[in-house]
Enzyme design. Structure first.
Site, short mmCIF file in Angstrom:
data_model
loop_
_atom_site.label_atom_id
_atom_site.label_comp_id
_atom_site.label_asym_id
_atom_site.label_seq_id
_atom_site.Cartn_x
_atom_site.Cartn_y
_atom_site.Cartn_z
CB SER A 262 44.25 52.19 39.03
OG SER A 262 43.54 52.39 40.25
CE LYS A 263 42.40 45.32 39.00
NZ LYS A 263 42.78 44.01 38.49
#
Length: 505
Positions: A262-263
């Site tokens: 994920s970011k």
RNA sequence: GGAGCGUUGGUCAAGGGGUUAAGACACCUCCCUUUCACGGAGGAAUCACGGGUUCGAUUCCCGUACGCUCUACCA
């Protein structure tokens, strides 16, 4: 591969934010497959969720793909025979299919409100809207026909859900995983058409893949569990013969631990996750992209291609055209791969080595101008070639060439001082005298002269080489000393030597 | 909880019934360079576990474990 049909594949992102690694890779695999088979790569915008609309996200997708060099053949920007390519603009086409399914007895109206369902989910541990529960809920299966008509007529919000027969086996062949089986009893009656008249993903993919004559549907593994619903929809609506072949791509995992990348992982671990900078229009927060971090698009694409695919020979460096030629969906790995930023940088370093300085200079031109306003273009080109093999990221060129354009601000004087002698002092005075008198300033000549002079003074090369380096660059780093001296010229070399000599005195 | 998918060195991975189980990144050692980097040479895996099938399983089958994904009127 005996593929009679025209190959048409699609990348169908929803414009809700920055495009991350996984998304770009999905786009890339689609693109490569299309090119490999002489087919078309279509970009379809899946914007059926109006609540998640993010301004700028669609434009960002196009820019990212353009940066990567993977141009769609058909899209909202490129046009095509199957326009519109934005699902929100195709809204009118979905309802009829949902209605058709109702007429066939394969779907039904449901009037339960979101709150009612929420309540159910709270009450019943593993609540599913399915054959087990739908007869206790508010829908056209439980309500008398005339009441359903009344509700519909007076505009009561409703959704259309697929009607899943229990205990039906669904099987299909995934190009990457082989035979995959599901039983409908474990599935729920997915919403097909939402209360706002928009289709859910489930209806929209099927309808649009059919409308756009998609031959192969590639998407992330997270879609595997809902594939049986899509297959049923194909069976009811268009026939299984028309259905595209499926391939569910493995996930890209976070480097530490497990789970989808994920970011947040990027921020936490200090590496980019998005292809390009993405600024959230709501928070105005910017998340750094690979591009801005100093990646060459060719390197980024190559790295992505090898994340979950390889050609079996051990070769790892492929240009885009080579990838187009070599790619095959069957060679895509089944298991998820942890993202390795070090490896990503290695790819970039490899591309930096083989990219001409003239090209490398383009993306860093602004930064160079800011850092070294007096550096000429040709000097910087020369400098790039000098430091090239020690740069993995574009911005490193700025740091690595710093001492070539300006005298070091800090000299590690202590390192010299420890073993400083009057003999060495004499040597450097003679050395500056020599420099002042010579005009043979190429690195090789300087080196010869330096060594000769050292020998004359009964000094070992190493005793004076390191001090010389520190005088020029400030510390124990940098390219070959004589390359530096040659680059900065005699005057500057003398000046730097004198500066340190003064401090030693 | 349920379903699906997955499991080869720290990471990415090739291979796929009989192999010294490729290669790359990272790491360590050495060489080169009297900086560092590049480059070169080495170093590390009882192929998750347990049962089968087989003359022989890392490879095939079945279990187990573990991991992940999904389980929204999000995609």
């Amino acid at each position: 591969m005996p593929e009679q049909k025209n190959v048409r594949v699609r990348f169908a992102p929803s414009p809700t934010g920055g495009l991350h690694l996984g998304g770009v890779r999905t786009a890339l695999f689609n693109y490569l497959f299309a090119k490999k088979h002489g087919g078309k790569f279509i970009l379809r915008i899946e914007d059926t969720d109006q609540t998640r609309f993010v301004p700028g996200a669609e434009e960002y997708i196009f820019k990212t793909l353009a940066w990567c060099g993977i141009q769609p053949d058909e899209s909202v920007q490129h046009g095509g025979d199957f326009a519109p390519y934005r699902q929100s603009e195709r809204k009118a086409s979905y309802a009829q299919y949902a209605e058709k399914l109702i007429a066939m007895g394969k779907a039904y109206y449901a009037f339960d409100t979101a709150e009612e369902l929420e309540e159910k989910r709270k009450q019943i541990p593993n609540f599913q809207y399915s054959s087990a529960t739908r007869l206790q809920l508010k829908n056209s299966l439980t309500l008398p026909a005339d009441e359903v008509q009344k509700l519909l007529a007076n505009g009561t919000p409703y959704v259309i859900r697929i009607l899943l027969e229990p205990n039906e086996d669904i099987q299909f062949t995934d190009l990457i995983r082989g035979e995959v089986h599901f039983n409908t009893s474990t599935l729920d009656d997915k919403v097909l058409l939402k209360a706002d008249g928009m289709p859910t993903y489930h209806l929209a993919v099927v309808v649009d893949d059919f409308a756009m004559q998609i031959s192969h549907a590639f998407r992330g593994e997270e879609w595997l569990p809902s594939a049986p619903v899509h297959i049923l929809l194909w069976k009811y609506l268009f026939g299984l013969e028309a259905m595209p072949q499926w391939a569910h791509l493995p996930l890209i995992l976070k480097p530490d631990g497990n789970g989808k990348l994920s970011k947040r992982d990027g921020e936490r671990l200090g590496f980019p996750v998005f292809a390009m900078d993405w600024t959230d229009p709501k928070t105005n927060e910017t998340i750094t992209g690979f591009k801005e971090r100093g990646f060459l698009p060719q390197a980024f694409v190559n790295m992505l291609a090898l994340l979950g695919w390889n050609d079996g020979t051990g070769t790892e460096i492929f240009s885009l055209p080579e990838l187009c030629e070599k790619f095959s969906i069957e060679r895509v790995t089944k298991s998820g791969a942890k993202f390795d930023y070090e490896k990503a940088k290695w790819f970039n370093a490899a591309y930096i080595q083989k990219t001409p300085a003239e090209i490398l200079t383009i993306p860093i031109a602004d930064a160079v101008a800011a850092a070294y306003p007096n550096a000429t273009y040709s000097d910087f080109l020369k400098a790039i070639n000098l430091v090239k093999d020690r740069c993995a990221l574009l911005p490193e060129f700025i740091e690595q060439t710093a001492y070539l354009f300006a005298a070091p601000k800090k000299i590690e004087i202590a390192t010299i001082q420890e073993k400083w002698t009057t003999e060495k002092n004499t040597f450097f005075e003679q050395w500056t005298d020599f420099l002042a008198s010579t005009n043979a300033i190429d690195a090789a000549n300087l080196e010869t002269a330096f060594k000769t002079l050292a020998a004359e003074n009964n000094l070992k090369i190493g005793e004076v080489m390191l001090p010389f380096r520190i005088m020029l660059v400030g510390g124990k780093f940098g390219i070959a000393v004589f390359d530096i001296a040659s680059f900065i010229g005699v005057e500057e070399t003398i000046a730097r030597i004198r500066f340190t000599l003064q401090q030693l005195a």
